[in-house]
Each structure stands twice: as C-alpha cells, then as structure tokens.
Write a protein that holds these residues in place. Structure first.
Motif, short mmCIF file in Angstrom:
data_model
loop_
_atom_site.label_atom_id
_atom_site.label_comp_id
_atom_site.label_asym_id
_atom_site.label_seq_id
_atom_site.Cartn_x
_atom_site.Cartn_y
_atom_site.Cartn_z
N MET A 199 8.10 -0.37 7.44
CA MET A 199 7.77 0.87 7.01
C MET A 199 9.22 1.26 6.52
O MET A 199 10.17 0.74 7.06
N GLY A 200 8.95 2.16 5.41
CA GLY A 200 10.26 2.72 5.03
C GLY A 200 11.01 3.73 5.93
O GLY A 200 9.96 4.45 6.82
N ILE A 208 6.87 9.58 11.57
CA ILE A 208 6.15 9.27 12.77
C ILE A 208 7.02 9.71 14.16
O ILE A 208 6.56 10.17 14.92
N GLY A 209 8.20 9.52 13.84
CA GLY A 209 9.11 9.94 14.94
C GLY A 209 9.50 9.19 16.07
O GLY A 209 9.94 9.56 17.20
N ARG A 210 8.68 8.19 16.18
CA ARG A 210 8.94 7.04 17.49
C ARG A 210 8.47 5.63 17.08
O ARG A 210 7.85 5.75 16.02
N LEU A 211 8.60 4.84 17.86
CA LEU A 211 8.08 3.29 17.70
C LEU A 211 6.87 3.52 18.34
O LEU A 211 6.58 4.03 19.24
N LEU A 212 5.87 2.97 17.73
CA LEU A 212 4.42 2.53 18.09
C LEU A 212 4.45 1.44 19.12
O LEU A 212 4.91 0.26 18.86
N PRO A 213 4.24 1.67 20.30
CA PRO A 213 3.73 0.67 21.14
C PRO A 213 2.87 -0.48 20.85
O PRO A 213 2.00 -0.38 19.95
N GLY A 214 3.32 -1.77 21.18
CA GLY A 214 2.79 -2.90 21.17
C GLY A 214 2.68 -3.47 19.87
O GLY A 214 1.86 -4.61 19.43
N ARG A 215 3.81 -2.97 18.80
CA ARG A 215 4.01 -3.60 17.47
C ARG A 215 5.32 -3.60 17.49
O ARG A 215 6.29 -2.98 17.98
N GLN A 221 20.55 1.93 3.99
CA GLN A 221 21.89 2.46 4.63
C GLN A 221 22.32 1.08 5.31
O GLN A 221 21.34 0.44 6.19
N SER A 222 23.59 0.53 5.10
CA SER A 222 23.95 -0.60 5.81
C SER A 222 24.20 -0.39 7.07
O SER A 222 24.34 -1.22 8.23
N ASP A 223 24.41 0.78 7.84
CA ASP A 223 24.82 1.07 9.31
C ASP A 223 23.48 1.87 9.93
O ASP A 223 23.87 2.20 11.21
N PHE A 224 22.36 1.61 9.39
CA PHE A 224 21.28 2.40 10.23
C PHE A 224 20.69 1.43 11.51
O PHE A 224 20.81 0.41 11.36
N GLU A 225 20.74 2.13 12.42
CA GLU A 225 20.45 1.67 13.52
C GLU A 225 19.32 2.39 14.27
O GLU A 225 18.99 3.55 14.31
N CYS A 226 18.28 1.55 15.12
CA CYS A 226 17.35 2.12 15.87
C CYS A 226 17.03 1.34 16.87
O CYS A 226 16.49 0.10 16.78
N ASP A 227 17.19 1.67 18.27
CA ASP A 227 17.15 0.93 19.36
C ASP A 227 15.56 0.31 19.41
O ASP A 227 14.69 1.15 19.43
N GLY A 228 15.37 -0.92 19.55
CA GLY A 228 13.86 -1.40 19.56
C GLY A 228 13.17 -1.72 18.51
O GLY A 228 12.09 -2.26 18.15
N ALA A 229 13.94 -1.37 17.19
CA ALA A 229 13.20 -1.73 15.77
C ALA A 229 14.02 -2.73 15.34
O ALA A 229 15.30 -3.00 15.44
N LEU A 230 13.46 -3.40 14.28
CA LEU A 230 14.49 -4.35 13.45
C LEU A 230 14.90 -3.60 12.02
O LEU A 230 13.90 -2.64 11.64
N ILE A 231 15.74 -3.82 11.71
CA ILE A 231 16.28 -3.17 10.25
C ILE A 231 16.40 -3.97 9.23
O ILE A 231 17.01 -5.07 9.26
N ALA A 232 15.79 -3.83 8.16
CA ALA A 232 16.13 -4.60 6.65
C ALA A 232 16.41 -3.66 5.57
O ALA A 232 16.29 -2.42 5.48
N ASN A 233 17.29 -4.50 4.88
CA ASN A 233 17.87 -3.45 3.54
C ASN A 233 17.07 -4.00 2.37
O ASN A 233 17.64 -3.66 1.27
#
Ligand SMILES: NC(=O)c1ccc[n+]([C@@H]2O[C@H](COP(=O)([O-])OP(=O)(O)OC[C@H]3O[C@@H](n4cnc5c(N)ncnc54)[C@H](OP(=O)(O)O)[C@@H]3O)[C@@H](O)[C@H]2O)c1
Length: 162
Positions: free
Chosen positions: A44-45, A52-59, A67-79
């Motif tokens: 997702m963008g 959505i505001g949160r990570l969806l469980p089970g996925r 953004q090269s410095d974007f971080e989110c615990d528990g998610a993968l980040i792609a540019n």
C-alpha cells in the motif's frame, strides 16, 4: 514471476476515496478484504497506510514511499513498486491494496483484480486509475443489496488478464 493481485472498491464513476478515507460503509467489503488478503503481503501507499492507521494483523504490510528515512515497526518499506513486489518474496499471491497512486504504478504487474463495484455515483477526490478493461475477463460476479451494514448495493467482481 509470481502472481500479483489488486483489490479495490470503486463507485460506478470510479471514485475510490474522499478526504483520505472511503466514501461508503460496506462491512461486507471489509470482510472480503480480510478473507482474501489474510496470510499474504499487502502493498500500500504511504497515504493509505496513514488512513488505516495501524498494521492489519495476519498480513505483512509493505508501505511504498519516496521517503528514504521512513520507518514503521513491523512493516516493510519500499521506495518503488518494483522493490515492494520483490519484498513479497515467495508469497504466491501478494495484494496491492491502493491507493490510486500505487494502483497506477502496479497495474502493469497485476494478474488478477478483485473489484467491489459500488453501485452509485459518488463525490470523491481519488479515482481508480485508467484500466484497459478490454484486456481483462470477468470470471466471477456476485451481487448484493444494501442493508443495515452496507449503505449501497454492490457487486464482488473478479477479473483475470484475457
Ligand atoms: N476504495 C478502495 O479500495 C481504496 C483502497 C485504498 C485506498 N483508498 C483511498 O485512496 C486514498 C489514498 O490514495 P492516494 O492515491 O492519495 O495515496 P496512496 O496511493 O495510498 O499513497 C500515495 C503515496 O505513495 C507514495 N508513492 C507514490 N508514488 C510513488 C513512487 N513512484 N515511488 C515511491 N513512493 C511513491 C508517496 O508516499 P510519500 O508521500 O510518503 O513519499 C505518496 O504520497 C484514500 O482516500 C484512501 O481511503 C481507497
């Protein structure tokens, strides 16, 4: 290449969003989204992730951002969309879950579309990008009437590339 699915809900006039949110309440659509995406990667963008505001469980969430410095615990980040697809690894059916900017980037790579067609014309600020529907075959369609949990009639449609 592995298969890649797109899942989207769109009104008859192709509106998919308003003010960073969805323009309808369709609990059946949310349930379909959960059933289809469970156990898979969802791409997702960054704006859709914010809405959505949160990570969806089970996925496994893959967030696409410039953004090269974007971080989110528990998610993968792609540019890029290519990087996002690569991050899905051996998943046999990752899902691209929007919004419009990310659908537009992903369409060339998509092998199946799970569309919820919402049977109304509605105001919005975000539209489904152009899809060459002649290139797609409708393989399944189930229609539903509005009720107390779904404020418009809608149809679940599945398309594969012709
Ligand atoms: N009806 C539905 O099925 C459905 C599904 C999903 C979303 N929506 C709706 O759609 C709306 C959001 O869609 P949207 O099109 O505004 O935003 P979006 O596609 O969710 O996210 C846009 C963001 O993606 C990143 N991005 C875009 N192009 C990129 C590229 N080439 N490389 C790397 N990153 C890139 C940028 O993030 P950065 O700004 O962080 O760089 C950009 O701001 C909301 O209203 C949401 O509710 C509807």
């Amino acid at each position: 290449m592995n298969k890649l699915a797109m899942i989207v809900a769109a009104a008859e006039n192709d509106v998919i969003g308003i003010n960073g949110d969805l323009p309808w309440q369709l609990s059946a659509d949310l349930r379909r989204f959960k059933r289809l995406t469970m156990g898979h990667h969802i791409i997702m963008g960054r704006k859709t992730f914010d809405s959505i505001g949160r990570l969806l469980p089970g996925r496994t969430t893959v967030i696409v951002t410039r953004q090269s410095d974007f971080e989110c615990d528990g998610a993968l980040i792609a540019n890029s969309i290519e990087e996002a697809i690569a991050l899905c690894g051996e998943d046999d059916l990752p899902f691209v879950t929007g919004g419009a900017e990310i659908y537009r980037l992903a369409i060339p790579f998509i092998s199946e579309i799970h569309l919820t067609r919402v049977h109304t014309e509605i105001d919005g600020d975000t539209d489904l990008p152009e899809i060459a529907w002649d290139d797609w075959t409708l393989v399944e369609e189930i229609g539903f009437q509005k009720d107390e949990k779904n404020n418009f009639d809608f149809s679940f449609q599945t398309f594969t590339r012709s």
